[in-house]
Design an enzyme around this catalytic site. Structure first.
Site, PDB file in Angstrom:
ATOM      1  N   GLU A  25      69.851  19.420  42.570  1.00  0.00           N
ATOM      2  CA  GLU A  25      69.225  20.738  42.443  1.00  0.00           C
ATOM      3  C   GLU A  25      68.718  21.229  43.799  1.00  0.00           C
ATOM      4  OE1 GLU A  25      67.736  20.457  37.808  1.00  0.00           O
ATOM      5  OE2 GLU A  25      66.500  19.610  39.361  1.00  0.00           O
TER       6      GLU A  25
ATOM      7  N   SER B 292      59.905  12.663  35.092  1.00  0.00           N
ATOM      8  CA  SER B 292      59.016  13.761  34.730  1.00  0.00           C
ATOM      9  C   SER B 292      57.603  13.225  34.564  1.00  0.00           C
ATOM     10  CB  SER B 292      59.501  14.384  33.414  1.00  0.00           C
ATOM     11  OG  SER B 292      58.431  15.066  32.779  1.00  0.00           O
TER      12      SER B 292
ATOM     13  N   SER C 227      57.549  29.577  72.797  1.00  0.00           N
ATOM     14  CA  SER C 227      58.616  28.975  71.993  1.00  0.00           C
ATOM     15  C   SER C 227      58.620  27.452  72.098  1.00  0.00           C
ATOM     16  CB  SER C 227      59.984  29.532  72.396  1.00  0.00           C
ATOM     17  OG  SER C 227      60.209  29.391  73.778  1.00  0.00           O
TER      18      SER C 227
ATOM     19  N   ASN D  76      67.129  33.096  81.019  1.00  0.00           N
ATOM     20  CA  ASN D  76      68.054  33.752  80.091  1.00  0.00           C
ATOM     21  C   ASN D  76      69.341  32.950  79.925  1.00  0.00           C
ATOM     22  OD1 ASN D  76      66.089  35.639  80.308  1.00  0.00           O
ATOM     23  ND2 ASN D  76      67.355  37.220  81.281  1.00  0.00           N
TER      24      ASN D  76
ATOM     25  N   GLN E 232      64.810  35.056  71.264  1.00  0.00           N
ATOM     26  CA  GLN E 232      64.113  33.778  71.114  1.00  0.00           C
ATOM     27  C   GLN E 232      64.073  33.350  69.634  1.00  0.00           C
ATOM     28  OE1 GLN E 232      60.620  32.670  73.595  1.00  0.00           O
ATOM     29  NE2 GLN E 232      59.419  33.023  71.741  1.00  0.00           N
TER      30      GLN E 232
ATOM     31  N   LYS F 245      66.665  30.392  67.703  1.00  0.00           N
ATOM     32  CA  LYS F 245      66.642  28.932  67.619  1.00  0.00           C
ATOM     33  C   LYS F 245      66.148  28.390  66.282  1.00  0.00           C
ATOM     34  CE  LYS F 245      65.011  29.368  71.740  1.00  0.00           C
ATOM     35  NZ  LYS F 245      65.894  30.443  72.265  1.00  0.00           N
TER      36      LYS F 245
ATOM     37  N   LYS G  47      62.785  11.169  30.996  1.00  0.00           N
ATOM     38  CA  LYS G  47      63.644  11.978  31.875  1.00  0.00           C
ATOM     39  C   LYS G  47      64.087  11.280  33.139  1.00  0.00           C
ATOM     40  CE  LYS G  47      63.327  16.481  31.403  1.00  0.00           C
ATOM     41  NZ  LYS G  47      64.415  17.403  31.429  1.00  0.00           N
TER      42      LYS G  47
ATOM     43  N   TYR H 163      69.462  40.350  77.976  1.00  0.00           N
ATOM     44  CA  TYR H 163      68.532  39.490  77.250  1.00  0.00           C
ATOM     45  C   TYR H 163      67.344  40.297  76.775  1.00  0.00           C
ATOM     46  CZ  TYR H 163      65.073  36.022  76.051  1.00  0.00           C
ATOM     47  OH  TYR H 163      64.138  35.304  75.366  1.00  0.00           O
TER      48      TYR H 163
ATOM     49  N   THR I 196      87.672  26.616  32.579  1.00  0.00           N
ATOM     50  CA  THR I 196      87.563  27.940  33.198  1.00  0.00           C
ATOM     51  C   THR I 196      86.517  28.687  32.385  1.00  0.00           C
ATOM     52  OG1 THR I 196      89.236  28.989  31.803  1.00  0.00           O
ATOM     53  CG2 THR I 196      90.039  27.954  33.816  1.00  0.00           C
ATOM     54  N   HIS I 197      85.707  29.479  33.041  1.00  0.00           N
ATOM     55  CA  HIS I 197      84.604  30.187  32.368  1.00  0.00           C
ATOM     56  C   HIS I 197      83.691  29.215  31.617  1.00  0.00           C
ATOM     57  CE1 HIS I 197      87.048  33.886  32.965  1.00  0.00           C
ATOM     58  NE2 HIS I 197      88.045  33.079  32.662  1.00  0.00           N
TER      59      HIS I 197
ATOM     60  N   ASN J 220      65.795  13.304  36.159  1.00  0.00           N
ATOM     61  CA  ASN J 220      66.278  14.644  36.499  1.00  0.00           C
ATOM     62  C   ASN J 220      67.113  14.646  37.777  1.00  0.00           C
ATOM     63  OD1 ASN J 220      64.956  15.847  34.287  1.00  0.00           O
ATOM     64  ND2 ASN J 220      63.019  15.879  35.428  1.00  0.00           N
TER      65      ASN J 220
END
Ligand code: ARG
Length: 455
Positions: A288, A275, A22, A108, A320, A323, A281, A315, A153-154, A283
């Site tokens: 996003e 773009s 690890s 542990n 492990q 993490k 563009k 344990y 709304t909607h 963007n």
């Protein structure tokens, strides 16, 4: 250096050994591991398990290990995990005495102690950045407390609201995230050391003093629970994923309302990309990605819950896997909050476009129905009357305002005379001035409160 093997005849399978290690990810816990070890050797001395001189030598050795714990050194190292790495460096520094740092101590408990310390730090910085974002939203919202825009709304225009109201809505989700992280912190901030592998230790450690030294607010009440509990991690990851989910909704709103079809918002150029094909563009990639990474944060919650669901008490090496889920979500959310902070700080809006959209007469329909009801017509009836006016205006192509003025003249002369005011979106938002409403004063108060909550 392996911390075990005295009962083995040969070396582990090579591919399995890499699978088992690890260190490639838990090396991020090195500061926490060393801090916990330094506190532990002092606790051993206080319990007279080792001499004060040995404790001082161990402490100085651990401080020296911290000095060489560079990212490069850790990246190149071949130890099994961060605990083995620290012990190996300590042994190089002070010789066999290094082994005394582990008197009665198990990995542990070490792994959860370090992880708890790490999450505590992650919570503190995430809360600070979230508070910064709430302040940025409050600033934008306060300066746009009077700016009228359509509320939806909607995704259909519903009633006029103020820009401040929109900002306050997004700010309050973050205020709750800030609180939720604070709540989670109390359950994270608990000391496991003294648990041994599962049964506690015969060394009579003063665990309360050890907890104080490490800034823990409490000691774990069951050694067996302490080594198997990961709900502190799941809770942190949930709180962070909920925060990311709020960011994602905010991102979605800014994406569609900044699209050329609306142009209510203007995104800061520094948070957009162009773009490769379409030269015109800009963007909204930053937003996003914040939205897309919500999927990743949410997956972290499932990852931890699924990890725990069938484990027996104690344990198990499965644990492990905790993490990377924690780190991935913590990293994802931390950078997302900061990127959102940059977007909001540089965000501009087109007041004219918003006002024009908010002036659409049909958005006053609900306000008109309420006014009619306050003039004595039961609300359900008033709703029907206004719906009829909307249908009529659509059919005749006349404005709803004039249609209403004519139709209400006989039975509701006072209202008919007041129609222009009723169709004024600035007035409409001003009248929603009760606490929580979209009225500019209510919004300013709400934003002030939001900032106070995260201070
Ligand atoms: N690398 C381990 C983990 O992250 C540390 C604990 C190992 N304990 C053990 N008994 N193998 O969970």
């Amino acid at each position: 250096m392996k911390l075990w093997g005295g009962n083995y005849e040969g070396e582990p399978d090579r591919e399995f050994w890499e699978f088992n290690r690890s260190l490639p990810f838990d090396r991020r816990l090195v500061r926490e591991e060393i801090a916990a070890s330094r506190a532990y050797v002092m606790a051993l001395a206080r319990a007279s398990a080792i001499s004060v001189a040995d404790a001082s030598a161990l402490d100085a050795g651990l401080a020296a290990v911290l000095d060489v714990a560079s990212p490069e050194a850790l990246a190149d190292a071949q130890e099994e995990d961060v605990h083995s790495w620290v012990e190996a460096r300590l042994t190089e520094t002070i010789g066999d005495l290094a082994g005394q740092a582990h008197l009665g101590r198990s990995r542990n408990e070490q792994t959860v102690t370090a992880l708890r310390l790490w999450i505590r730090g992650a919570i503190d910085s995430l809360r600070a950045d979230t508070a910064g974002l709430v302040r940025a939203l409050a600033e934008k919202g306060t300066s746009g407390a009077d700016a009228v825009m359509p509320g939806f709304t909607h995704t259909r225009r519903a009633e006029p609201i103020t820009l401040g109201h929109f900002m306050a809505a997004h700010a309050w989700g973050l205020v709750r995230d800030h609180q939720r992280l604070g709540d989670a912190r109390r359950r994270v901030n608990v000391l496991p050391l003294g648990s041994g592998a599962l049964a506690g230790t015969a060394v009579p450690l003063d665990r309360d003093a050890l907890a104080r030294d490490l800034g823990f607010e409490a000691i774990s009440p069951s050694a067996l629970d302490a080594v198997m509990d990961r709900d502190f991690a799941a809770e942190f990851v949930f709180a962070a994923a909920q925060l990311q989910t709020h960011l994602s909704r905010m991102a979605e709103d800014l994406i569609w309302l900044s699209s050329p079809e609306f142009s209510f918002f203007l995104l800061p150029e520094a948070f957009t990309t162009g773009s490769s094909l379409m030269p015109q563009k800009q963007n909204p990639d930053a937003l996003e990605l914040v939205r897309g990474k919500a999927a990743r944060a949410q997956a972290g919650v499932i990852r931890l819950l699924a990890l725990m669901k069938s484990l027996p008490a104690g344990y198990q090496k499965d644990l492990q896997e905790d993490k990377e889920a924690v780190f991935d979500v913590a990293d994802t959310v931390a950078v997302s909050v900061r990127v959102m902070g940059g977007v909001v700080a540089g965000l501009d809006y087109d007041g004219k476009k918003m006002r024009a959209a908010a002036g659409q007469e049909e958005m006053m329909a609900a306000g008109l129905a309420v006014a009619l009801a306050r003039d004595g017509l039961p609300f359900r009836k008033a709703h029907g009357v206004v719906a009829g006016l909307v249908a009529e205006a659509r059919k005749t192509g006349a404005s709803l305002r004039e249609t209403a003025r004519g139709a209400l003249a006989k039975d509701h002369p006072r209202l008919a005379a007041d129609v222009d005011a009723l169709f004024d979106p600035e007035r409409a938002v001003r009248t929603r001035s009760l606490p929580g409403g979209t009225g500019p004063d209510a919004v300013r108060a709400s934003l002030r409160q939001a900032v106070e909550r995260v201070e």
